[in-house]
Structure formats: structure tokens, C-alpha cells
Enzyme design. Structure first.
Site, mmCIF file in Angstrom:
data_model
loop_
_atom_site.group_PDB
_atom_site.id
_atom_site.type_symbol
_atom_site.label_atom_id
_atom_site.label_comp_id
_atom_site.label_asym_id
_atom_site.label_seq_id
_atom_site.Cartn_x
_atom_site.Cartn_y
_atom_site.Cartn_z
ATOM 1 N N VAL A 390 0.842 -1.191 0.000
ATOM 2 C CA VAL A 390 0.000 0.000 0.000
ATOM 3 C C VAL A 390 0.880 1.244 0.000
ATOM 4 O O VAL A 390 2.047 1.206 0.376
ATOM 5 C CB VAL A 390 -0.933 0.032 1.228
ATOM 6 C CG1 VAL A 390 -1.852 -1.175 1.229
ATOM 7 C CG2 VAL A 390 -0.129 0.076 2.530
ATOM 8 N N CYS A 391 0.303 2.353 -0.441
ATOM 9 C CA CYS A 391 1.035 3.610 -0.422
ATOM 10 C C CYS A 391 1.295 4.041 1.019
ATOM 11 O O CYS A 391 0.442 3.819 1.883
ATOM 12 C CB CYS A 391 0.247 4.692 -1.157
ATOM 13 S SG CYS A 391 0.274 4.468 -2.948
ATOM 14 N N PRO A 392 2.467 4.595 1.309
ATOM 15 C CA PRO A 392 3.469 5.075 0.360
ATOM 16 C C PRO A 392 4.613 4.106 0.125
ATOM 17 O O PRO A 392 5.683 4.503 -0.343
ATOM 18 C CB PRO A 392 3.993 6.316 1.078
ATOM 19 C CG PRO A 392 4.019 5.891 2.516
ATOM 20 C CD PRO A 392 2.787 5.028 2.695
ATOM 21 N N PHE A 393 4.442 2.809 0.474
ATOM 22 C CA PHE A 393 5.572 1.893 0.458
ATOM 23 C C PHE A 393 6.182 1.649 -0.924
ATOM 24 O O PHE A 393 7.401 1.462 -1.017
ATOM 25 C CB PHE A 393 5.195 0.582 1.147
ATOM 26 C CG PHE A 393 5.045 0.735 2.634
ATOM 27 C CD1 PHE A 393 6.162 0.941 3.430
ATOM 28 C CD2 PHE A 393 3.794 0.727 3.223
ATOM 29 C CE1 PHE A 393 6.033 1.116 4.798
ATOM 30 C CE2 PHE A 393 3.656 0.906 4.591
ATOM 31 C CZ PHE A 393 4.781 1.103 5.388
ATOM 32 N N CYS A 417 -0.570 0.077 -6.341
ATOM 33 C CA CYS A 417 -1.134 1.124 -5.504
ATOM 34 C C CYS A 417 -1.558 2.283 -6.409
ATOM 35 O O CYS A 417 -0.710 2.866 -7.101
ATOM 36 C CB CYS A 417 -0.109 1.591 -4.472
ATOM 37 S SG CYS A 417 -0.596 3.078 -3.591
#
Length: 453
Positions: A390-393, A417
């Protein structure tokens, strides 16, 4: 008139989804990217909202009321809320619209958020809520304290916002436009500032429509979410109101927008993110209840009324986001340059193959050991698989990987994402990296190639 809440929610959900509009990301970027570009979009919402509310109030159409300031509840609650939205991967409205994109992690966060908010407002945790919320001081808004018209604040903030919008647009034009996906007009995302203006206008329209049903408020997420879960668990029709239809509309609007753009797909989080989503959702519900609102109720509505509650809540939410970002936003995989021989891969110039997980209605992401971390797939070319993150990964991992590459090396990033379709190209533009390829990989799947200058 209750159905107007559903209509407003559908439009709001569609705008937020197409604009990738998330206050969590705006606040988080200040810490992680040292960028204030995103927060200007929030100032656009507040400015439009402030002018609209001032006009409606002056015309006698609405009569907003601001409660006395509860400093302990607002500061502690907003700090908890700020940490929670980072863990959950999105703020209250962001969690609703990302649920419409098919993110199971957002579904988990939403359940934790709605149930904990209901427990705080009218359930077993109500005494905990009241212990802080009842400790108030006789302060409501800055205009009232200073004895001047709210128009001075509304127009002053609008002037500052116009200056900042012009500043960032000019700076981006000088750097060159970021690379965008080649796709039909209806599938293109909205510029963040355009989305901000639309959210502000929707917020203004919401006030008289909501007031017509006896609800003296505009946009809001926390109390409506608590009402919805109270209705689902008790069946009591008193909890089915304009606000509950609003949040349901956000879900519907987001789904319709994502489906039309080919961005809907059920995406399962890994075990770590699933746990974080639940914990973050509960913290969101508890924190927003204490604070008297979330990033919409406080960060967009109360700020536009120039209340102490709104601006102090926004500040402490930002502090919570900063704290959580420092602690939790670390690379999720090994981004060191591999020392082994390049792994054989299909030519990058060949037509990309459709991955099974990118087109299936449910994405089960299972990486093999060879796929984890940075992989060399050709001379001076490396691949990073962030599918399922998921963001921001995806951006966190990409930044870490790029820092380890040499000038002239290319990084091929696979991600699913939705928000990263904007954040990764923007990061590349800000850093002066060249985007040599950017393509869709089925429904809600993308691949971008960035070359280090």
C-alpha cells in the site's frame, strides 16, 4: 432530501478517487519528501470552503455553530488520529474511497474505525470520550476572539493559497511536466489542485443540503461512520441520516470511478499491513472522536470556520503523522544492489506480458525468495516488485533502491497502488530522473521505468 446526502457522497467519492485526494499523503510528504506541494491542495479546499460558508452565512442560508474549544481532547485525539491514519494507509475519507478501489486493508481499517467511533460516541468507551471532551475553555473562533469579520480571514487565506498554487505550478512547469499514462480522457486522473477546488465546492453545496434535513453541518466522516455502524448493529432507523448516506455515497462513487478507469481490483494486504490496518482504524475512531472530527470535519470544515478546534487539530494530526512516518515508514524489502549475476529475464523491449494477478478479480500476492528485493535483470537495469504494497511503500522502497544505484542505471518498478501512479512520477520529476517507460499492466497494475541521472 436525505437522498441528497447519497448524491453528494457519490460525487465526492468519484472526485477523491480520480484526484488521489488524501490528506494523509499531503501531511506525510512534508516529512518524507520535504515537500509542501500537497498541503496546498488542502489549503485550496479550506479557502473555497471558507469563502462559500461565509457567503452562505451572510445570506442567512446557514447558521454554523462552533463549540467551545476542548484543548486536551483535540490535541490528544488528533495526535492519536495522526498516528492511526499512517498505520491504516489513509485518513477517514481516504479509507472510505480506497475501500471503493478494492483495498481489503482499507476495509479492515474501516471496520475498526466505524466500530471504535461508535463505541466512543455512544458505547462502552463514551465515558472515556466525555472525560476529555467536557474539559472546555470559552474559545470558539479566531474572528470572534479578535472581533473582526470572518471575511478578512477567508479572503486573506485565499490570497495566500492563490500565491502558493501559482508558485508550485510555475516551479513544476520549469522542471517539466511529469510523465503521465497514455490513456483515454475518462481514465485520466485529476490534477490534485483541481480535485481540491472541486472538494471545496462540494463541501459548500453540502451545507444547505444537509441543513434542509435538520443537520446543522456540512461534510463529515466520523459521526456518520459511527452512525452507520450503529445502524448496522442495532437496526435503529434514527442512525440512518444524511451523513450515513454521505459516507455510503463516497464508497459508491469511488467504486464507479475506479471501475470506469480500470483501477478496481480486490487487493489483499500482507499480514503486517492487515494488522496495521486494524490497529490504525481503531486509533482513527478513538482519536477522531476525542478531537471532534477527522481530516474532513476538523481539517476541512472547522478550519474553514477558523475555529481553534480545526487549526489545532490539523497541527496535531500533522505531528502524529510525522511521528508515525519516522517510526513505521521504512523500506519493506532489501534494496541493496545484488552482487550475484543478473537473473535472466525477458527483454524490456518486448511487449509486456499480462500478469495473472494484475487481471484477476482478487490479487493474491506471494513473492518467491528470488523476487524479494532489488534484482538485476539486464546490464545497468534493476527491477523492484512492490505489488501488494500500500502507499506510500512503493515510493519508500523505490527511493531506497534508487539511492543505491549508479548514475545511468534504470529501475523498473511494478506496483498496484493507485496513488503511486501520481506520486512516483512526481518524485522522479522532482529528483530530475528520467521516466523512460510507464504502462498499465492489466486492471489496477502498473509498471514504470526510472533512469537515474
Amino acid at each position: 432530501m436525505l437522498l441528497s446526502g447519497l448524491a453528494v457522497g457519490i460525487v465526492l467519492g468519484a472526485v477523491m478517487q480520480r484526484g488521489r485526494f488524501c490528506v494523509t499523503g499531503m501531511l506525510r510528504d512534508i516529512v518524507t519528501l520535504k515537500s509542501w506541494r500537497g498541503i496546498v491542495a488542502l489549503l485550496i479546499v479550506i479557502s473555497v470552503h471558507a469563502v462559500g460558508i461565509a457567503a452562505l452565512t451572510s445570506a442567512g442560508i446557514i447558521t454554523p455553530k462552533v463549540s467551545d474549544f476542548a484543548p486536551a481532547a483535540v490535541m490528544i485525539g488528533s495526535l492519536v488520529f495522526g498516528v492511526g491514519i499512517v498505520l491504516a494507509g489513509g485518513c477517514a475519507s481516504g479509507t472510505w474511497y480506497r475501500s471503493g478501489e478494492g483495498l481489503v486493508g482499507s476495509w479492515l481499517a474501516l471496520v475498526g474505525y466505524g466500530l471504535s467511533a461508535a463505541a466512543m460516541k455512544r458505547g462502552p468507551l463514551a465515558s472515556t470520550h466525555e472525560a476529555l471532551a467536557n474539559r472546555t475553555v470559552k474559545m470558539t473562533t479566531l474572528p470572534e476572539t479578535l472581533g473582526i469579520s470572518v471575511w478578512w480571514f477567508a479572503l486573506g487565506l485565499s490570497a495566500l493559497t492563490i500565491y502558493l498554487v501559482n508558485f508550485y505550478l510555475q516551479r513544476d512547469n520549469m522542471r517539466g511536466s511529469k510523465v503521465r499514462l497514455e490513456q483515454p480522457w475518462w481514465a485520466r486522473s485529476l490534477h490534485l489542485y483541481t480535485a481540491g477546488a472541486l472538494v471545496g465546492i462540494i463541501g459548500v453545496i453540502a451545507w444547505p443540503l444537509s441543513a434542509a434535513t435538520g443537520r446543522n453541518s456540512g461534510l463529515g466522516i466520523t459521526t456518520p461512520s459511527a452512525d452507520l455502524f450503529s445502524y448496522l448493529t442495532t437496526g435503529n432507523l434514527k442512525f440512518l441520516n444524511w451523513g450515513t448516506l454521505l459516507v455510503l455515497g463516497i464508497l459508491v462513487g469511488s467504486y464507479l470511478a475506479a471501475k470506469a478507469a480500470g483501477e478496481f481490483r480486490v487487493r489483499l494486504p500482507d499480514a503486517v499491513q492487515a494488522q496495521r490496518s486494524v490497529i490504525g482504524g481503531v486509533m482513527m475512531g478513538v482519536g477522531a472522536s476525542w478531537a471532534g472530527g477527522c481530516t474532513v470535519g476538523n481539517g476541512m470544515v472547522q478550519t474553514s470556520l477558523f475555529s481553534y478546534q480545526g487549526w489545532v487539530a490539523l497541527l496535531f494530526t500533522g505531528l502524529g503523522v510525522a511521528l508515525a512516518a519516522k517510526v513505521f515508514l521504512k523500506p519493506t524489502q532489501n534494496t541493496e544492489v545484488p552482487t550475484s549475476a543478473p537473473v535472466a529475464e525477458p527483454s524490456l523491449t518486448a511487449e509486456p506480458k499480462e500478469f495473472a494477478f494484475a487481471t484477476a478479480p482478487v490479487a493474491l500476492k506471494v513473492r518467491t525468495e528470488q523476487q524479494q528485493g532489488l534484482r538485476q535483470i539486464a546490464p545497468a537495469t534493476y527491477a523492484l516488485d512492490t505489488l501488494g504494497a500500500v502507499c506510500p511503500f512503493p515510493l519508500v522502497d523505490a527511493r531506497a533502491a534508487m539511492s543505491n544505484l549508479q548514475s545511468g542505471d534504470s529501475l523498473v518498478i511494478d506496483f498496484d497502488c493507485t496513488q503511486a501512479t501520481e506520486t512516483i512520477p512526481q518524485w522522479a520529476s522532482d529528483e530530475g530522473y528520467a521516466v523512460t517507460d510507464f504502462r498499465r499492466q492489466g486492471n489496477a497494475g502498473w509498471q514504470i521505468t526510472v533512469r537515474k541521472s
